[in-house]
Motif scaffolding. Structure first.
Motif, short mmCIF file in Angstrom:
data_model
loop_
_atom_site.label_atom_id
_atom_site.label_comp_id
_atom_site.label_asym_id
_atom_site.label_seq_id
_atom_site.Cartn_x
_atom_site.Cartn_y
_atom_site.Cartn_z
N ARG A 118 43.77 48.58 37.93
CA ARG A 118 42.83 47.75 37.54
C ARG A 118 42.24 47.53 36.07
O ARG A 118 42.42 46.48 35.53
CB ARG A 118 41.65 47.88 38.62
N ASP A 119 42.24 48.72 35.53
CA ASP A 119 41.82 48.76 34.09
C ASP A 119 42.88 48.42 33.17
O ASP A 119 42.67 47.86 31.97
CB ASP A 119 41.38 50.39 33.62
N ALA A 120 44.16 48.62 33.49
CA ALA A 120 45.19 48.29 32.79
C ALA A 120 45.35 46.66 32.76
O ALA A 120 45.76 46.24 31.90
CB ALA A 120 46.51 48.75 33.47
N GLN A 121 45.07 46.06 33.80
CA GLN A 121 45.20 44.57 33.95
C GLN A 121 44.17 43.96 32.99
O GLN A 121 44.28 42.90 32.50
CB GLN A 121 44.97 44.23 35.31
N LYS A 122 42.81 44.59 33.13
CA LYS A 122 41.74 44.00 32.16
C LYS A 122 42.02 44.42 30.73
O LYS A 122 42.03 43.45 29.89
CB LYS A 122 40.41 45.03 32.50
N VAL A 123 42.77 45.57 30.44
CA VAL A 123 43.10 45.54 29.01
C VAL A 123 44.23 44.52 28.46
O VAL A 123 44.18 44.00 27.46
CB VAL A 123 43.69 47.21 28.74
#
Length: 111
Positions: free
Chosen positions: A67-72
């Motif tokens: 999820r964090d990778a997608q946000k970044v």
């Protein structure tokens, strides 16, 4: 396989790693081998997933939550075009499919 590497790119400075699982996922998403994806990136003949997947999966392989990778990645796409992100995507992919180590022969006798 190689360990994670710190890479500076338009999305900031992050740890990236592409292991066998991530490389296979890139091939599946791009419907091409990793070397073909790299050549498409370098020749500006890429598909959008050729750009996005090495970055996203590299962040995940480097230890970031999905999820964090997608946000970044989404944040990076707000400030940089897919065309601009093709260069770091190619660099990330290249680092994990092509490298030299000290124990590889140089090809020259006596070296």
């Amino acid at each position: 396989m190689r360990g994670a590497e710190q890479i500076v790119w338009p999305g900031g400075e992050h740890s990236f790693r592409l292991g066998i699982g991530e490389l296979r996922a890139i091939e599946q998403r791009s419907d091409a081998g990793c070397a073909v994806v790299l050549m498409r990136l370098l020749s500006s003949q890429f598909k959008i997933d050729d750009v996005i997947q090495p970055i996203r999966l590299g962040l995940i392989g480097g230890g970031m939550q999905e999820r964090d990778a997608q946000k970044v990645l989404d944040s990076a796409l707000d400030i940089a075009s897919p065309y601009a992100l093709a260069v770091p995507a190619a660099d990330i992919l290249r680092r994990f499919i092509m490298w030299e180590t000290d124990d590889q022969p140089s090809g020259e006798p006596g070296e």
